[in-house]
Design a protein around this motif. Structure first.
Motif, PDB file in Angstrom:
ATOM      1  N   LYS A 548       0.806  -1.206   0.000  1.00 41.81           N
ATOM      2  CA  LYS A 548       0.000   0.000   0.000  1.00 41.81           C
ATOM      3  C   LYS A 548       0.849   1.270   0.000  1.00 41.81           C
ATOM      4  O   LYS A 548       0.434   2.308  -0.515  1.00 41.81           O
ATOM      5  N   ASP A 549       2.021   1.217   0.597  1.00 41.26           N
ATOM      6  CA  ASP A 549       2.834   2.425   0.739  1.00 41.26           C
ATOM      7  C   ASP A 549       3.897   2.557  -0.340  1.00 41.26           C
ATOM      8  O   ASP A 549       4.729   3.463  -0.278  1.00 41.26           O
ATOM      9  N   LYS A 550       3.894   1.653  -1.325  1.00 42.05           N
ATOM     10  CA  LYS A 550       4.878   1.725  -2.407  1.00 42.05           C
ATOM     11  C   LYS A 550       4.159   1.640  -3.738  1.00 42.05           C
ATOM     12  O   LYS A 550       3.377   0.733  -3.964  1.00 42.05           O
ATOM     13  N   ARG A 551       4.472   2.589  -4.615  1.00 42.47           N
ATOM     14  CA  ARG A 551       3.727   2.683  -5.871  1.00 42.47           C
ATOM     15  C   ARG A 551       4.630   3.156  -6.988  1.00 42.47           C
ATOM     16  O   ARG A 551       5.734   3.660  -6.762  1.00 42.47           O
ATOM     17  N   ILE A 552       4.124   3.006  -8.190  1.00 47.80           N
ATOM     18  CA  ILE A 552       4.750   3.538  -9.401  1.00 47.80           C
ATOM     19  C   ILE A 552       3.866   4.663  -9.920  1.00 47.80           C
ATOM     20  O   ILE A 552       2.667   4.459 -10.136  1.00 47.80           O
ATOM     21  N   ALA A 553       4.428   5.828 -10.112  1.00 47.35           N
ATOM     22  CA  ALA A 553       3.684   6.967 -10.654  1.00 47.35           C
ATOM     23  C   ALA A 553       4.241   7.283 -12.033  1.00 47.35           C
ATOM     24  O   ALA A 553       5.438   7.543 -12.183  1.00 47.35           O
ATOM     25  N   ALA A 554       3.377   7.260 -13.055  1.00 50.86           N
ATOM     26  CA  ALA A 554       3.850   7.415 -14.432  1.00 50.86           C
ATOM     27  C   ALA A 554       2.898   8.292 -15.227  1.00 50.86           C
ATOM     28  O   ALA A 554       1.710   8.429 -14.904  1.00 50.86           O
ATOM     29  N   PHE A 555       3.457   8.891 -16.274  1.00 55.63           N
ATOM     30  CA  PHE A 555       2.665   9.632 -17.255  1.00 55.63           C
ATOM     31  C   PHE A 555       3.177   9.259 -18.631  1.00 55.63           C
ATOM     32  O   PHE A 555       4.385   9.239 -18.875  1.00 55.63           O
ATOM     33  N   VAL A 556       2.247   8.967 -19.555  1.00 58.80           N
ATOM     34  CA  VAL A 556       2.594   8.693 -20.942  1.00 58.80           C
ATOM     35  C   VAL A 556       1.722   9.573 -21.819  1.00 58.80           C
ATOM     36  O   VAL A 556       0.538   9.768 -21.540  1.00 58.80           O
ATOM     37  N   GLY A 557       2.323  10.142 -22.860  1.00 54.67           N
ATOM     38  CA  GLY A 557       1.547  11.024 -23.716  1.00 54.67           C
ATOM     39  C   GLY A 557       2.279  11.357 -24.997  1.00 54.67           C
ATOM     40  O   GLY A 557       3.305  10.744 -25.336  1.00 54.67           O
ATOM     41  N   ALA A 558       1.733  12.338 -25.702  1.00 55.51           N
ATOM     42  CA  ALA A 558       2.309  12.772 -26.981  1.00 55.51           C
ATOM     43  C   ALA A 558       2.010  14.252 -27.161  1.00 55.51           C
ATOM     44  O   ALA A 558       1.132  14.815 -26.499  1.00 55.51           O
ATOM     45  N   PHE A 559       2.742  14.890 -28.054  1.00 56.22           N
ATOM     46  CA  PHE A 559       2.522  16.307 -28.345  1.00 56.22           C
ATOM     47  C   PHE A 559       3.099  16.618 -29.728  1.00 56.22           C
ATOM     48  O   PHE A 559       4.039  15.952 -30.167  1.00 56.22           O
ATOM     49  N   PRO A 560       2.525  17.612 -30.414  1.00 58.00           N
ATOM     50  CA  PRO A 560       1.203  18.241 -30.154  1.00 58.00           C
ATOM     51  C   PRO A 560       0.093  17.343 -30.703  1.00 58.00           C
ATOM     52  O   PRO A 560       0.272  16.692 -31.725  1.00 58.00           O
ATOM     53  N   MET A 561      -1.045  17.331 -30.051  1.00 58.53           N
ATOM     54  CA  MET A 561      -2.079  16.375 -30.417  1.00 58.53           C
ATOM     55  C   MET A 561      -2.758  16.712 -31.738  1.00 58.53           C
ATOM     56  O   MET A 561      -3.406  15.849 -32.333  1.00 58.53           O
ATOM     57  N   ASN A 562      -2.652  17.943 -32.228  1.00 57.45           N
ATOM     58  CA  ASN A 562      -3.220  18.246 -33.545  1.00 57.45           C
ATOM     59  C   ASN A 562      -2.384  17.641 -34.667  1.00 57.45           C
ATOM     60  O   ASN A 562      -2.889  17.380 -35.755  1.00 57.45           O
ATOM     61  N   GLN A 563      -1.104  17.412 -34.415  1.00 54.12           N
ATOM     62  CA  GLN A 563      -0.234  16.731 -35.376  1.00 54.12           C
ATOM     63  C   GLN A 563       0.920  16.111 -34.599  1.00 54.12           C
ATOM     64  O   GLN A 563       2.008  16.669 -34.533  1.00 54.12           O
ATOM     65  N   PRO A 564       0.709  14.940 -33.994  1.00 55.63           N
ATOM     66  CA  PRO A 564       1.696  14.381 -33.064  1.00 55.63           C
ATOM     67  C   PRO A 564       3.057  14.159 -33.712  1.00 55.63           C
ATOM     68  O   PRO A 564       3.162  13.652 -34.829  1.00 55.63           O
ATOM     69  N   ARG A 565       4.099  14.542 -32.980  1.00 56.32           N
ATOM     70  CA  ARG A 565       5.466  14.356 -33.461  1.00 56.32           C
ATOM     71  C   ARG A 565       6.315  13.575 -32.470  1.00 56.32           C
ATOM     72  O   ARG A 565       7.210  12.842 -32.878  1.00 56.32           O
ATOM     73  N   TYR A 566       6.040  13.730 -31.171  1.00 55.28           N
ATOM     74  CA  TYR A 566       6.884  13.082 -30.176  1.00 55.28           C
ATOM     75  C   TYR A 566       6.011  12.487 -29.078  1.00 55.28           C
ATOM     76  O   TYR A 566       4.972  13.049 -28.710  1.00 55.28           O
ATOM     77  N   ALA A 567       6.454  11.343 -28.570  1.00 60.32           N
ATOM     78  CA  ALA A 567       5.812  10.688 -27.435  1.00 60.32           C
ATOM     79  C   ALA A 567       6.751  10.771 -26.246  1.00 60.32           C
ATOM     80  O   ALA A 567       7.980  10.821 -26.395  1.00 60.32           O
ATOM     81  N   ILE A 568       6.174  10.772 -25.042  1.00 60.55           N
ATOM     82  CA  ILE A 568       6.969  10.932 -23.835  1.00 60.55           C
ATOM     83  C   ILE A 568       6.445  10.008 -22.745  1.00 60.55           C
ATOM     84  O   ILE A 568       5.230   9.742 -22.666  1.00 60.55           O
ATOM     85  N   TYR A 569       7.367   9.521 -21.948  1.00 58.52           N
ATOM     86  CA  TYR A 569       7.019   8.694 -20.787  1.00 58.52           C
ATOM     87  C   TYR A 569       7.915   9.127 -19.634  1.00 58.52           C
ATOM     88  O   TYR A 569       9.142   9.249 -19.803  1.00 58.52           O
ATOM     89  N   VAL A 570       7.310   9.351 -18.461  1.00 57.43           N
ATOM     90  CA  VAL A 570       8.056   9.705 -17.250  1.00 57.43           C
ATOM     91  C   VAL A 570       7.515   8.863 -16.114  1.00 57.43           C
ATOM     92  O   VAL A 570       6.290   8.753 -15.934  1.00 57.43           O
ATOM     93  N   MET A 571       8.413   8.245 -15.349  1.00 54.24           N
ATOM     94  CA  MET A 571       8.016   7.390 -14.241  1.00 54.24           C
ATOM     95  C   MET A 571       8.905   7.645 -13.026  1.00 54.24           C
ATOM     96  O   MET A 571      10.116   7.849 -13.168  1.00 54.24           O
ATOM     97  N   VAL A 572       8.291   7.672 -11.840  1.00 53.14           N
ATOM     98  CA  VAL A 572       9.018   7.785 -10.578  1.00 53.14           C
ATOM     99  C   VAL A 572       8.670   6.568  -9.735  1.00 53.14           C
ATOM    100  O   VAL A 572       7.484   6.247  -9.549  1.00 53.14           O
ATOM    101  N   ASP A 573       9.691   5.909  -9.237  1.00 52.11           N
ATOM    102  CA  ASP A 573       9.520   4.682  -8.453  1.00 52.11           C
ATOM    103  C   ASP A 573       9.473   5.019  -6.965  1.00 52.11           C
ATOM    104  O   ASP A 573      10.384   5.656  -6.425  1.00 52.11           O
ATOM    105  N   GLU A 574       8.395   4.600  -6.318  1.00 53.71           N
ATOM    106  CA  GLU A 574       8.167   4.786  -4.889  1.00 53.71           C
ATOM    107  C   GLU A 574       8.250   6.251  -4.456  1.00 53.71           C
ATOM    108  O   GLU A 574       9.031   6.623  -3.575  1.00 53.71           O
ATOM    109  N   PRO A 575       7.455   7.128  -5.065  1.00 55.03           N
ATOM    110  CA  PRO A 575       7.436   8.521  -4.598  1.00 55.03           C
ATOM    111  C   PRO A 575       6.760   8.629  -3.233  1.00 55.03           C
ATOM    112  O   PRO A 575       5.874   7.836  -2.901  1.00 55.03           O
TER     113      PRO A 575
END
Length: 714
Positions: A548-575
């Motif tokens: 319960k006290d240990k988690r993975i926090a992540a975000f995945v996405g792309a930009f710009p959404m009107n004409q996507p060029r790049y994807a990104i992923y960021v994750m922090v372990d046990e914040p």
């Protein structure tokens, strides 16, 4: 007297041929004949001077003749070599000293030509023990220059001995490597016989830690043992031209610093980040923290020992204990680390339902009450406790809505879709450090698997798997294997169509909605129209439960959404929560702002100008309402009920719910489940029995998998 004197004075002088006064001429001789035989008196000095002149004249003639011949020969040779028969240059291989290593492992550069790895020539010190008479004295002298050497070990290495059990003497023993010129001269000045130098090479990484896990490292003999150095070892040895990677070192540094800051702000134990070209799948940046500097392997070992929280405290356990894998700086979290992706998988669930036609953007799903499956319970974190339409399922990150959505597709097609998106196979990245995801087998993929995997639990994938799959969702539906090699400009890489273009267009709008109205608000950057999804997943234990006290926090996405060029992923372990996050450590507070910081820095580097003056116009083209209205002529769709099938449908559910068979409620697939009117007199059907998991895979109780739904700080 006077007249006489004058007469004598007027007398002409005697002839030079006349005889001296008072001496008669010889008898019988004519005057002319006598004059021709007259003697001339020449002094001795004049004769000597004349002789020297004659000698000098002869010598000058000989010297002049010699010089004339010499210059004539030179001129003739030049004429032959340059005019008559000119010589062509000949290439010759450089001579090698016996035993000298081949210097020249090819350098590695980023996509812009910045050097990431290069080999430098260094000097090594070795000894021939057969030439050393007094090892102890030689060791003491050498340690004056190299005090770090252990005296006893040094004496043992330079002492005369044989190779193993043979009679062959040891004639080569390494003493020190990578000696600077000053130490080399100091050792020479000692004058110790038996010590010698040889040229070698050392791999140097000018960017330090910036791309450590991508580049890998080499061993002490210069052979690749990890990363690109290992994958392309033969190429780097045979071809000395630079190896050009897809990584942009500017993006790499910005990504690393942003992830490192997020880890420090929330006291995490590590993290990862990936920036991917959404159309070519080129890896522009890939970070795993903690990392290391391959140029300083000695310092790395000392830091690893110092930072390891595991110590040997019992006298009965003298063997050192290795540090945990997730704290090993060599461990690449981006490609080897397997984590439950959490709510980031809800994007795949929505794309699957839209592409199969089992749902549309106005389909509603019952999120009013938890789903019970045997002794397990699935519920929402900060749920709305009502029916949610599809955009709301993503914006509010509803586990219940995602589970119902996936059950509309069924376990068999759900697993087929995950395989098609590359979530069940090893990725083809050109580094040896990749791994296969952990997922149920085809026979073990049951209803409970479909429900939990729909919101990112019960399956473990690497961060690179997630960002690769989401790239396909956003780029028009083409899945391409990620690559670490720079691709030629204008060349389209081969890929596999996994989604319809219409589905991808709808998903881009939904991803943008999550950032503007959902849990990903922290990732928004003005003018770049970021879209994506947050995901918070509790870490599993070795025994199959959740912490319960240990988690993975992540975000995945792309930009710009009107004409996507790049994807990104960021994750922090046990914040860990902090004051700024108001006690939360979910992805909306941790990973989304970190992703926004990365985009804010790397987008200008990649040549993207923010569209700040056209924000309303562009936003209108990629927006979708939280509760889209039903188009005219579309049949009304009632909310989907809980996924617990009645008794009549148990056989079908246990059989795997094949596409051609009936769905969880005995209906054809693609038709939403109908709400059953509540009847107090009719008891609820019994819950499905717990599905057994395949060998080696454990499923934990799911009382309420925490997510960041509704927690979207600006």
């Amino acid at each position: 007297m006077k007249g006489r004197f004058d007469a004598e004075e007027l007398r002409p002088p005697p002839s030079p041929h006349a005889a001296p006064a008072g001496r008669p001429l010889p008898s019988g001789g004519a005057p002319a004949q006598s004059a021709s035989r007259a003697l001339v008196r020449v002094s001795g000095p004049d004769l000597a001077r004349r002789s020297q002149l004659e000698t000098t004249r002869g010598r000058l003639l000989i010297a002049a003749g010699g010089f004339a011949m010499l210059f004539g020969a030179v001129g003739l040779k030049l004429a032959v070599a340059t005019v008559i028969d000119p010589m062509q240059p000949k290439l010759r291989a450089a001579a090698k000293v016996p035993g000298e290593p081949n210097i020249g492992r090819a350098p590695i550069t980023d996509r812009n030509g910045e050097v990431l790895a290069v080999s430098l020539q260094v000097t090594e010190l070795y000894a021939n023990p057969q030439e050393i008479n007094d090892p102890a004295e030689a060791a003491d002298k050498l340690r004056r220059v190299l005090p770090a050497l252990d005296r006893e070990r040094l004496i043992a290495r330079i002492s005369q001995r044989t190779v193993g059990d043979s009679d062959r003497p040891v004639q080569f023993a390494y003493i020190a490597r990578n000696l600077p010129p000053r130490q080399q001269q100091a050792i020479n000045d000692l004058g110790i016989p038996g010590f010698h130098f040889r040229a070698s090479e050392r791999r140097f990484y000018p960017q330090g830690r910036a791309a450590a896990h991508v580049l890998g490292s080499v061993d002490i003999d210069g052979r690749g043992i990890a990363g690109v150095e290992k994958s392309f070892d033969e190429r780097l040895r045979a071809d000395h031209s630079p190896l050009r990677l897809s990584v942009d070192v500017r993006v790499q540094v910005a990504l690393r610093e942003s992830v490192e800051k997020a880890i420090a702000d929330f006291n995490g134990i590590g993290g990862a980040g990936v920036v991917l070209d959404i159309n070519t799948a080129e890896v522009l940046g890939m970070v795993s923290l903690p990392d290391y500097d391959a140029s300083d392997p000695g310092g790395l070992q000392q830091r690893a020992d110092a930072e390891s929280p595991i110590r040997t405290v019992a006298a009965r356990a003298p063997m050192p204990v290795a540090p945990r894998q997730d704290q090993d700086p060599h461990f690449n979290r981006a490609t080897v680390g397997l984590y439950e992706p959490g709510s980031t998988f809800k994007l795949l669930t929505a794309a699957m339902a839209l592409d199969y036609g089992t749902a549309n953007i106005w389909s509603s799903f019952d999120a009013s009450k938890p789903i019970r499956y045997g002794r397990f319970t699935i519920s929402d974190y900060k749920g709305k406790h009502r029916s949610l339409v599809l955009p709301e399922v993503l914006a509010y990150s509803s586990n219940l809505g995602a589970a119902h959505m996936a059950m509309g597709v069924g376990p068999t097609r759900h697993r087929e879709f995950m395989a098609r998106m590359g979530m069940l196979n090893r990725l083809g990245l050109e580094v040896p450090e990749t791994t296969r995801p952990l997922a149920p087998s085809a026979n073990g993929w049951r209803d409970i698997n479909t429900m939990t995997i729909a919101f990112g639990h019960g399956i473990s994938v690497s961060p690179l798997h997630v960002v690769t799959g989401i790239s396909a969702v956003a780029n028009g539906g083409i899945l391409r294997q990620p690559t670490i090699l720079a691709q030629p400009d204008g060349v389209t890489r081969d890929g596999t169509r996994v989604l319809a273009e219409k589905t991808s267009e709808t998903m881009r709008k939904l991803m943008r909605l999550v950032v503007t109205d959902g849990s990903g608000k922290g990732a928004d950057v003005a003018g770049y129209f970021v879209g994506g999804k947050t995901g918070t997943a509790e870490k599993s234990t070795a025994r199959g439960g959740y912490q319960k006290d240990k988690r993975i926090a992540a975000f995945v996405g792309a930009f710009p959404m009107n004409q996507p060029r790049y994807a990104i992923y960021v994750m922090v372990d046990e914040p860990k929560p902090n004051a700024q996050s108001h006690g939360y450590a979910t992805a909306g507070w941790v990973a989304a702002p970190a992703a926004g910081a990365v985009i804010r820095r790397v987008a200008p580097i990649l040549g993207m100008v923010p569209e700040t003056d056209r924000i309303p116009q562009i936003q209108q083209t990629i927006s979708i309402p939280l509760q889209p209205g039903r188009p005219a002529g579309a049949a009304p769709k009632a909310p989907v009920v809980a996924a617990t099938p009645p008794a009549a449908g148990r056989a079908n559910a246990a059989a795997g719910n094949a596409p051609q068979a009936n769905g969880p409620a005995g209906r054809p697939l693609g038709v939403p489940l109908q709400q059953t009117p509540a009847a107090p007199a009719v008891p609820q059907p019994p819950a499905l029995r717990r599905t057994e998991w395949p060998a080696g895979f454990r499923f934990a109780a799911l009382p309420a998998p925490s997510d960041e739904a509704g927690l979207a700080p600006r």
